[in-house]
Write an enzyme that holds these catalytic residues in place. Sequence first.
Site, mmCIF file in Angstrom:
data_model
loop_
_atom_site.group_PDB
_atom_site.id
_atom_site.type_symbol
_atom_site.label_atom_id
_atom_site.label_comp_id
_atom_site.label_asym_id
_atom_site.label_seq_id
_atom_site.Cartn_x
_atom_site.Cartn_y
_atom_site.Cartn_z
ATOM 1 N N ALA A 1 -1.802 47.260 23.832
ATOM 2 C CA ALA A 1 -0.344 46.918 23.223
ATOM 3 C C ALA A 1 -0.362 46.169 23.887
ATOM 4 O O ALA A 1 -0.604 45.608 25.425
ATOM 5 C CB ALA A 1 0.781 47.709 22.720
ATOM 6 N N GLY B 1 -3.616 51.091 23.853
ATOM 7 C CA GLY B 1 -4.254 51.175 22.692
ATOM 8 C C GLY B 1 -5.413 50.633 21.665
ATOM 9 O O GLY B 1 -5.889 51.136 21.521
ATOM 10 N N GLU C 1 -7.085 53.695 22.772
ATOM 11 C CA GLU C 1 -6.816 54.898 20.459
ATOM 12 C C GLU C 1 -7.294 54.151 19.879
ATOM 13 O O GLU C 1 -7.882 54.656 19.121
ATOM 14 C CB GLU C 1 -5.429 54.770 21.386
ATOM 15 C CG GLU C 1 -4.223 55.086 22.647
ATOM 16 C CD GLU C 1 -2.848 54.957 22.007
ATOM 17 O OE1 GLU C 1 -2.766 54.069 22.939
ATOM 18 O OE2 GLU C 1 -2.517 56.028 22.350
ATOM 19 N N GLU D 1 -1.130 53.801 30.569
ATOM 20 C CA GLU D 1 0.256 53.894 29.984
ATOM 21 C C GLU D 1 1.663 54.441 31.003
ATOM 22 O O GLU D 1 2.588 53.611 32.224
ATOM 23 C CB GLU D 1 1.069 54.657 28.672
ATOM 24 C CG GLU D 1 0.273 53.544 27.638
ATOM 25 C CD GLU D 1 -1.294 53.944 27.676
ATOM 26 O OE1 GLU D 1 -2.035 54.398 28.266
ATOM 27 O OE2 GLU D 1 -1.841 53.555 26.350
HETATM 28 N N1 DAK Z 1 -0.915 42.583 26.806
HETATM 29 C C1 DAK Z 1 -0.285 41.202 27.062
HETATM 30 N N2 DAK Z 1 -1.317 40.273 27.447
HETATM 31 C C2 DAK Z 1 -2.343 40.954 28.702
HETATM 32 C C3 DAK Z 1 -2.763 42.161 28.755
HETATM 33 C C4 DAK Z 1 -2.063 43.429 27.883
HETATM 34 N N3 DAK Z 1 -1.808 44.558 27.453
HETATM 35 N N4 DAK Z 1 -3.421 42.539 28.995
HETATM 36 C C5 DAK Z 1 -4.458 41.143 29.439
HETATM 37 N N5 DAK Z 1 -3.453 39.911 29.575
HETATM 38 C C6 DAK Z 1 -3.266 39.050 29.605
HETATM 39 C C7 DAK Z 1 -2.252 38.718 30.390
HETATM 40 O O1 DAK Z 1 -1.679 38.947 31.160
HETATM 41 C C8 DAK Z 1 -3.231 37.578 30.934
HETATM 42 O O2 DAK Z 1 -3.428 36.331 30.394
HETATM 43 P P1 DAK Z 1 -2.199 35.290 31.314
HETATM 44 O O3 DAK Z 1 -1.879 35.210 32.484
HETATM 45 O O4 DAK Z 1 -3.625 34.403 31.544
HETATM 46 O O5 DAK Z 1 -1.783 34.436 30.509
HETATM 47 C C9 DAK Z 1 -4.774 37.259 30.133
HETATM 48 O O6 DAK Z 1 -4.916 38.234 29.767
HETATM 49 C C10 DAK Z 1 -5.906 38.071 31.191
HETATM 50 O O7 DAK Z 1 -5.807 39.005 32.365
HETATM 51 P P2 DAK Z 1 -5.921 39.551 33.617
HETATM 52 O O8 DAK Z 1 -6.038 37.755 33.807
HETATM 53 O O9 DAK Z 1 -5.196 40.155 33.831
HETATM 54 O O10 DAK Z 1 -7.804 40.188 33.518
HETATM 55 P P3 DAK Z 1 -8.339 40.411 34.627
HETATM 56 O O11 DAK Z 1 -9.260 39.883 34.673
HETATM 57 O O12 DAK Z 1 -7.821 40.021 36.551
HETATM 58 O O13 DAK Z 1 -8.220 42.035 34.691
HETATM 59 C C11 DAK Z 1 -7.253 43.921 33.603
HETATM 60 C C12 DAK Z 1 -8.070 43.077 33.831
HETATM 61 C C13 DAK Z 1 -7.804 44.465 32.012
HETATM 62 C C14 DAK Z 1 -7.487 45.128 34.344
HETATM 63 C C15 DAK Z 1 -5.191 43.674 33.390
HETATM 64 O O14 DAK Z 1 -5.586 42.080 32.247
HETATM 65 C C16 DAK Z 1 -4.890 44.438 32.815
HETATM 66 O O15 DAK Z 1 -4.647 45.500 33.287
HETATM 67 N N6 DAK Z 1 -4.138 44.527 31.642
HETATM 68 C C17 DAK Z 1 -3.051 45.288 31.296
HETATM 69 C C18 DAK Z 1 -3.531 46.824 31.092
HETATM 70 C C19 DAK Z 1 -3.169 47.352 30.288
HETATM 71 O O16 DAK Z 1 -1.843 47.782 30.976
HETATM 72 N N7 DAK Z 1 -2.661 47.892 28.588
HETATM 73 C C20 DAK Z 1 -1.650 48.224 28.317
HETATM 74 C C21 DAK Z 1 -1.555 49.760 28.111
HETATM 75 S S1 DAK Z 1 -0.322 50.324 27.840
HETATM 76 C C22 DAK Z 1 3.498 50.684 21.971
HETATM 77 C C23 DAK Z 1 3.102 51.463 21.525
HETATM 78 C C24 DAK Z 1 1.932 51.447 21.924
HETATM 79 C C25 DAK Z 1 1.722 50.951 22.855
HETATM 80 C C26 DAK Z 1 2.838 50.288 23.431
HETATM 81 C C27 DAK Z 1 4.033 49.739 22.811
HETATM 82 N N8 DAK Z 1 4.908 49.955 20.742
HETATM 83 C C28 DAK Z 1 4.715 51.130 19.473
HETATM 84 C C29 DAK Z 1 5.846 49.418 20.776
HETATM 85 C C30 DAK Z 1 0.924 51.057 24.241
HETATM 86 C C31 DAK Z 1 1.398 50.805 25.436
HETATM 87 C C32 DAK Z 1 0.000 50.069 26.126
HETATM 88 O O17 DAK Z 1 -1.873 49.916 25.855
#
Ligand code: DAK
Length: 258
Positions: free
Chosen positions: A66, A112, A115, A135
Amino acid sequence: MEYQNILTKKESGIGYITINRPKQLNALNKQTIEELHSALKKFNNDTEVRVIILTGSGEKAFVAGADIKEFMNFNSEQGRELAAKGQELLFDFVENMETPVIAAVNGFALGGGLELALASHIRIASENAKVGLPEVSLGVIPGYGGTQRLAQIVGKGRAMEMILTAEMKDAETALEYGIFTQVVPLENLMETARKTASKILKNSPKAISFAIQAINSGFYTKGFVKEIELFGQAFSTEDFKEGTTAFVERRKAEFSGK
Ligand code: DAK
């Protein structure tokens, strides 16, 4: 509906949907969820489309979760509401579609993103795929069915390990766990998904939709409702603020447990 964040096409009985926010690693924001719902619904009602292939654009990510920058400012009520809405529009919707959905996982499938793949009927991946539910490292829990569907697919023990450690698994391990049914080189991914789709295309669409319903009916649990409730609660914690802020500030989170 004009789409800004997804691409769609229809060819030889297959509907293709590509999530197209490569700069954000195809992260799911609210608008993308709405566009996906609209495109999936349209294909589901189109008798010419008998299988859907869902993938991400670029060579790096299927969906990296997400959109953290969008949800980090939500409060508990918004969190609960959006989790419920997201499940209705996308995750439960995909799982219960009459037309089967193949997720062609072309890189990171996190939070997400995993998921969404788990809600799909079949998952095929490229060798560079990495999966995880990170998460808890952000101070929240999987809120789009992940606590239920991951455990259904990999078993409770492996789901506990993956969710509590927040660590990613590579494609080979995910294949062994049963998250993927095939892992192939990235350049063969779409062709492999098409081959699987062509096997489905030979079969009765009506029987396929009955089979999906019958298989799913054994997996409905109260756990989905509990997940939404706890997900909402997590949004009011200090740990959630810290976890999401640390991600944006590119630093390690210091959790207080409050
Ligand atoms: N959201 C927003 N931006 C993201 C992102 C994400 N999930 N994942 C990556 N990006 C963005 C980064 O911020 C970066 O943007 P800039 O800084 O260039 O502007 C760009 O994509 C490239 O990412 P990285 O520079 O980090 O790339 P790397 O190769 O170094 O790393 C990575 C890749 C996939 C390991 C890393 O980007 C990462 O850890 N990403 C986050 C993974 C994560 O934690 N995802 C979220 C999981 S929690 C909800 C319902 C459900 C959810 C939430 C709310 N509601 C109903 C409200 C679920 C939550 C989740 O999914």
